[in-house]
Design an enzyme around this catalytic site. Structure first.
Site, PDB file in Angstrom:
ATOM      1  N   ARG A  50     -83.552  14.092 -22.237  1.00  0.00           N
ATOM      2  CA  ARG A  50     -83.662  12.709 -22.692  1.00  0.00           C
ATOM      3  C   ARG A  50     -85.079  12.158 -22.665  1.00  0.00           C
ATOM      4  NH1 ARG A  50     -79.107   9.142 -19.797  1.00  0.00           N
ATOM      5  NH2 ARG A  50     -80.022   7.591 -21.163  1.00  0.00           N
ATOM      6  N   HIS A  96     -76.115  14.575 -31.186  1.00  0.00           N
ATOM      7  CA  HIS A  96     -76.557  13.797 -30.015  1.00  0.00           C
ATOM      8  C   HIS A  96     -75.383  13.033 -29.427  1.00  0.00           C
ATOM      9  CE1 HIS A  96     -79.886  12.411 -27.588  1.00  0.00           C
ATOM     10  NE2 HIS A  96     -79.490  11.143 -27.720  1.00  0.00           N
ATOM     11  N   TYR A 139     -78.897  -2.807 -42.137  1.00  0.00           N
ATOM     12  CA  TYR A 139     -79.782  -3.547 -43.025  1.00  0.00           C
ATOM     13  C   TYR A 139     -81.041  -2.766 -43.394  1.00  0.00           C
ATOM     14  CZ  TYR A 139     -76.937  -7.523 -41.575  1.00  0.00           C
ATOM     15  OH  TYR A 139     -75.897  -8.368 -41.317  1.00  0.00           O
TER      16      TYR A 139
END
Length: 846
Positions: A50, A96, A139
Site C-alpha cells: 500500500r 485492487h 464527473y
C-alpha cells in the site's frame, strides 16, 4: 496475563438431537501472541502492498494497477477519454481489493501537474487544486498521458514477471517496465507502519543524463552524478535555498532543504509598490498563504501590508499581489513573509523505498543503480523474447520455402491422406519437416503459393536472420546491451523532457540585521523599539554580472571578476559590465531592446578569491520587464562616455550604436529589426576590436570593428556575414584587441578560444549531447565584412548544424540546463576538425 479462551465452530452439520447433550469445542489462544502475529501481518501488508513505492518503477501497487488496467482497457493518449468511475471500477473489481475512494485518490494524484513533475494520467475535468479537492469520479474523465505509455510498453514481451491478482483469477505485473525513472522524476510520499517516505521530484533530462553516465561508468561516484542532477526540480517552480541538505540526502537518503516562493517587487500604481508572487513552494496553495498573511497581520507579526489579492487564473497562472504600505521597505516586508508564512517552506527528504520486497533508505547513486539494473534486465528479457519469436518464425518460413519448391508433391501428399493427422505425419516424413512446420503448411492458404509470395518469404527470411544476429550480438555482449539501454534512455528524455523550473541557490544572500519593515519614527522619537530600516547604499564602483542561467548580481567592490577558477557549482558568467551601486545598466534582449536595470535592486556578492559565485543572484525576469519569449543576451553600460554597442542578428546583420545615444527611458530600441529576425549577441566594442560571427553551417567570420560605421538607434545595421541558403547565425560577439588569458601570462588575440557544438537540427533543443571542439581563435584568418567565413568544425554522421557556439577569453567553461558544470574537450589545433562527443547536453558556455 492469563490466556483467554474463545469458542470455535466451523463447518456445517445436521440438526442436533435434543436428547443428546451439546458439546462445545474450546481452543485456548495466547492473546499477546495473536495480537503480535496479526499486527505484523498488517504492518507487512501496509508496507509492501500500500504505502511504499517500488524502487524499480517508482509506483505503489494501486498506481501500478491503475496504469496497467488502463492499458488493458485499450486507453491511449491519442484516443478519447473515459469516465474516471469506469477506470476505478475495473481496477477495484479486477486488481485492487480496496475501496473506490483510495483508487480514485491515487488516479487524481497521477493527473495533477502541480503534484507530479511528469503526470502519468491525462485528466479532463476538475481534478482539484492545492486548496480544493477534485470532483467526484462520475464527473471527471481520464486517459493515459503520453509518458504512461513508456511505463507500460513491453508488457506483452515478457519484460517483467506477472503474479496472480487477489482472487487468483487474473494476472498482473509485479512491476512495470518503466522506461522513465519515475521514482526520481515524480517523487513519492506515503506513511507506512513505523516508517514513511517523502521523495522530491527531479528533472527528467537531468536524471536520464546521470543514468546514462552510470551505464557507461558503473563505478561513478556521487560527485560525478551530482554534476548532472544538482538538485530537485519541483513542479511548481520556485527556488531551493541551500544545497547542503540536498547533498546529505543524495549521500544518505535523508536530508532537507528550504523552498522559497518566487516574488518580485513591482509598482502597482504610480505611488504604490507591492510584492507579486508568481510561484509558491511545493504543495503550498495560495489560500494557505493568504490565511497565514492575514493571521500575521492581525497578530502584528507582519507589518507594512495593506492588502493581499489573489489574481490567479488559468491564462496567467499564479499571481498573488501583496500591497505594501507607504513608508515601508518592500524588501524588508518580503523577508518577513519568508520568515512568518509558507512562502518559505521546508521539505524533508526520506528516500524509503522497496528493494526486492524490503524497505530500504537509498541515496541518489543507489536509486539510479536500481533503476539502471531494472532497465538492463528488461532489455535483456525483451531481447530474449524477441529472439525466441524470430527463431520460431524463421523455422516456419524455412519449412514453407521447402514446401513451395515441391508444391505439387506437397499437394499430392495432402490429397492422398485420409485425415490431417496422417497428412502431417507424411509431410514430416517425406520432406523432413518438424511438426510445427508441417502444421503451418497444412493451415496455409492457397493464395500464398504464388511466385510473389516466395519472393516475400525469402526477403522475410533474410530480415529474420539479420534481426536474430543482432539480438544474439546484444545478448552476448554486455557493453552492447548497455548501449541499447542508454540509447532508449536518451530517446525517453528527448520525447518527454522539459526545461528546469526550479532555481537552485546556495544561500538566500545576506539579510538586513534587525529589519522589521517599520518606517523610522518622526517627531517625538518615542515608541521606536527597533532600529530604523535603511537601504542607503553608497554609490561605490562595482561590477554587474549575468550568468548563463539568467541570474543577476553585483560585486561588493570594484574588483573585476577573474576568469581564474571561473568554474562554479552550477553556473558560468555570461556578461560583465562596470557600474556603480546607484547607477543603471542596460540589459540587451533578443528583440533589439535595452531594458534599464537598477544596480541597487541586485543582490551584492561577498568578495571571493577568483571568480564570484552567482548562486545568490536574482533571476533577470524579476528585475527586468521582459515580453513573452524575450531573453537577455548581455549587459551594457548606460553612461554617456560608454563605448559603442555592437549587435549581430540571426540573419547576419551587424550594427554599432553610436556612443552616447541613450534616451532617458526604461525601455528603448537599439536596432530596427526586419520581420523574423532577432539579435543573437551584443557587446561593447572599440575600433581596434574584432567582431565575430559563427553560423549554423559551421562558418566563422571575423573582421575589424572599425569597418562598421556607428548608427543611430533607429538604424537597421548593415551586412555582417554572407550566409549560405538555410543557414543562420548562432553566435555573435567581440574579441578585444588585448585579451589576457586565464593565468594572466600573455596578451593579445591568442588568448581567445572558439567553442563549437554540433548536432542535429531536428532534435529537441536541450536533449542532444552533440560533439564539441575547442580551438584557438588565432587559427582563424580574418576576412572582410559581408563575406563568407571559414569552416570551424567538420560534422560527424548524424550532425548537420552547429547548435551552439561561443568565442571569448580562455578558459571556456560549459554548463547544462540547470547550470551544472560540464567538461569540454582539450583544445584542438585543427581549425576544421571534427568534435569530441559530449557526456551531456550543453546549455551555455562562458
Amino acid at each position: 496475563m492469563a490466556p483467554m479462551a474463545r469458542s470455535s465452530r466451523s463447518g456445517s452439520r445436521a440438526a442436533p438431537d435434543p436428547s443428546e447433550p451439546f458439546v462445545e469445542k474450546i481452543v485456548d489462544i495466547d492473546v499477546s501472541a495473536e495480537m503480535e502475529g496479526s499486527y505484523l501481518e498488517y504492518a507487512y501488508s501496509v508496507i509492501y502492498s500500500r504505502a511504499l513505492p517500488d524502487a524499480r518503477d517508482g509506483l505503489k501497487p494501486v498506481q501500478r494497477r491503475i496504469l496497467f488496467q488502463m492499458s488493458e482497457m485499450g486507453l491511449r493518449p491519442d484516443r478519447s477519454y473515459v469516465k474516471s468511475a469506469r477506470v476505478v471500477g475495473d481496477v477495484m473489481g479486477k486488481l485492487h481489493p480496496h475501496g473506490d475512494t483510495a483508487i480514485y485518490d491515487a488516479l487524481v494524484r497521477l493527473a495533477q501537474d502541480f503534484a507530479l513533475r511528469l503526470p502519468l494520467v491525462d485528466g479532463h475535468g476538475n481534478f482539484g487544486s492545492l486548496d480544493d479537492g477534485p470532483a467526484a469520479p462520475r464527473y471527471t474523465e481520464a486517459r493515459p498521458a503520453p509518458p504512461a505509455t513508456a511505463m507500460t510498453t513491453g508488457l506483452d514481451e515478457d519484460e517483467v514477471d506477472f503474479v496472480p491478482n487477489y482472487d487468483n483469477k487474473l494476472m498482473q505485473p509485479e512491476v512495470l517496465p518503466a522506461a522513465i525513472p519515475n521514482l526520481l522524476v515524480n517523487g513519492a510520499s506515503g506513511i507506512a507502519v513505523g516508517m514513511a517516505t517523502n521523495m522530491a521530484p527531479h528533472n527528467l533530462v537531468e536524471v536520464v543524463a546521470a543514468a546514462q553516465h552510470l551505464v557507461a561508468h558503473p563505478d561513478a561516484d556521487l560527485e560525478a552524478l551530482m554534476r548532472f542532477v544538482p538538485g530537485p526540480d519541483l513542479p511548481t517552480g520556485g527556488k531551493i535555498v541551500g544545497l547542503e541538505g540536498i547533498r546529505d540526502a543524495y549521500r544518505t537518503g535523508r536530508g532537507s532543504f528550504k523552498t522559497r516562493a518566487t516574488a518580485k517587487i513591482e509598482s502597482l500604481t504610480p505611488r504604490k509598490r507591492g510584492i507579486v508572487v508568481t510561484e509558491l513552494p511545493y504543495m503550498v496553495g495560495p489560500e494557505r498563504v493568504i490565511e497565514k498573511v492575514r493571521e500575521g497581520v492581525q497578530a502584528k507579526k507582519l507589518q507594512g501590508i495593506s492588502a493581499i489579492t489573489d489574481l490567479t487564473d488559468r491564462e496567467h497562472g499564479l499571481r498573488l499581489v501583496i500591497e505594501v504600505k507607504t513608508g515601508f521597505n518592500p524588501d524588508a516586508v518580503l523577508e518577513q513573509l519568508y520568515r512568518h508564512t509558507p512562502m518559505e517552506d521546508s521539505f524533508g527528504i526520506n528516500n524509503v523505498t522497496l528493494v526486492e520486497g524490503q524497505p530500504r533508505t537509498l541515496g541518489l547513486r543507489e536509486l539510479l543503480t536500481v533503476w539502471v539494473g531494472h532497465r538492463i534486465d528488461v532489455v535483456r528479457r525483451r531481447s530474449q523474447f524477441r529472439l525466441g519469436k524470430r527463431r520460431d518464425r524463421l523455422h516456419l518460413v524455412e519449412g514453407l520455402l521447402l514446401a513451395i519448391v515441391d508444391i505439387d508433391e506437397v499437394i499430392e501428399v495432402i490429397r492422398s491422406s485420409e485425415d490431417a493427422g496422417i497428412a502431417r505425419a507424411r509431410l514430416m516424413d517425406v520432406f523432413d519437416l518438424s511438426e510445427p512446420q508441417a502444421t503451418y503448411i497444412l493451415d496455409l492458404q492457397l493464395r500464398r503459393l504464388t511466385k510473389f509470395s516466395r519472393i516475400e518469404l525469402e526477403k522475410e527470411q533474410d530480415e529474420l536472420k539479420r534481426e536474430i544476429d543482432e539480438l544474439e550480438a546484444i545478448l552476448a555482449d554486455e557493453q552492447r546491451l548497455r548501449g541499447v539501454v542508454s540509447d532508449e534512455m536518451g530517446e525517453v528524455a528527448r520525447l518527454y523532457g522539459t526545461p528546469r523550473r526550479t532555481i537552485l541557490l546556495d544561500s538566500a544572500g545576506a539579510g538586513v540585521s534587525g529589519a522589521t519593515g517599520v518606517a523610522p519614527a518622526v517627531g517625538t522619537g518615542r515608541g521606536a523599539k527597533a532600529p530604523a530600516l535603511s537601504l542607503e547604499v553608497a554609490d561605490t564602483p562595482c561590477h554587474v554580472l549575468l550568468s548563463a542561467t539568467g541570474l543577476l548580481a553585483r560585486t561588493s567592490d570594484d574588483a573585476a571578476p577573474s576568469r581564474e577558477g571561473a568554474r562554479h557549482a552550477h553556473d558560468v558568467i555570461r556578461s560583465v559590465v562596470g557600474a556603480t551601486a546607484r547607477a543603471d545598466v542596460g540589459a540587451v534582449t533578443n528583440r533589439g531592446r535595452v531594458v534599464r536595470v537598477s544596480v541597487l535592486d541586485l543582490p551584492s556578492l561577498p568578495p571571493t578569491q577568483g571568480a564570484p559565485s552567482l548562486s545568490g543572484g536574482v533571476p533577470v525576469t524579476e528585475v527586468a520587464a521582459l515580453e513573452p519569449g524575450e531573453k537577455v543576451l548581455a549587459l551594457v553600460a548606460l553612461a554617456p562616455d560608454a563605448p559603442t554597442l555592437a549587435l549581430g542578428t540571426k540573419a547576419g546583420v551587424v550594427k554599432r550604436v553610436a556612443a552616447g545615444d541613450v534616451p532617458n527611458k526604461d525601455v528603448f530600441d537599439v536596432i530596427g529589426l526586419k520581420d523574423g529576425d532577432e539579435v543573437v549577441g551584443a557587446a561593447a566594442v572599440a575600433d581596434g576590436d574584432e567582431l565575430v560571427f559563427v553560423s549554423s553551417d559551421a562558418s566563422l567570420l571575423h573582421f575589424a570593428a572599425s569597418s562598421v560605421r556607428p548608427q543611430g538607434r533607429a538604424g537597421g545595421g548593415m551586412a555582417g556575414i554572407k550566409l549560405a541558403a538555410g543557414a543562420e547565425v548562432v553566435f555573435f560577439g567581440t574579441v578585444a584587441a588585448h585579451v589576457r588569458d586565464g593565468d594572466g601570462s600573455s596578451e593579445g588575440l591568442a588568448g581567445a578560444v572558439v567553442v563549437t557544438v554540433a548536432g542535429s537540427s531536428d532534435a529537441l533543443p536541450g536533449t542532444q549531447t552533440g560533439s564539441a571542439k575547442v580551438t584557438p581563435f588565432e587559427l582563424y584568418p580574418g576576412k572582410g565584412r559581408a563575406t563568407g567565413g571559414v569552416r570551424a568544425q567538420r560534422f560527424l554522421r548524424g550532425e548537420d548544424a552547429l547548435i551552439l557556439a561561443w568565442v571569448g577569453a580562455a578558459p571556456a567553461r560549459a554548463v547544462g540546463s540547470g547550470g551544472q558544470p560540464l567538461d569540454l574537450p582539450a583544445p584542438d589545433a585543427r581549425r576544421d576538425g571534427s568534435g569530441q562527443p559530449l557526456a551531456a547536453p550543453v546549455a551555455a558556455v562562458g
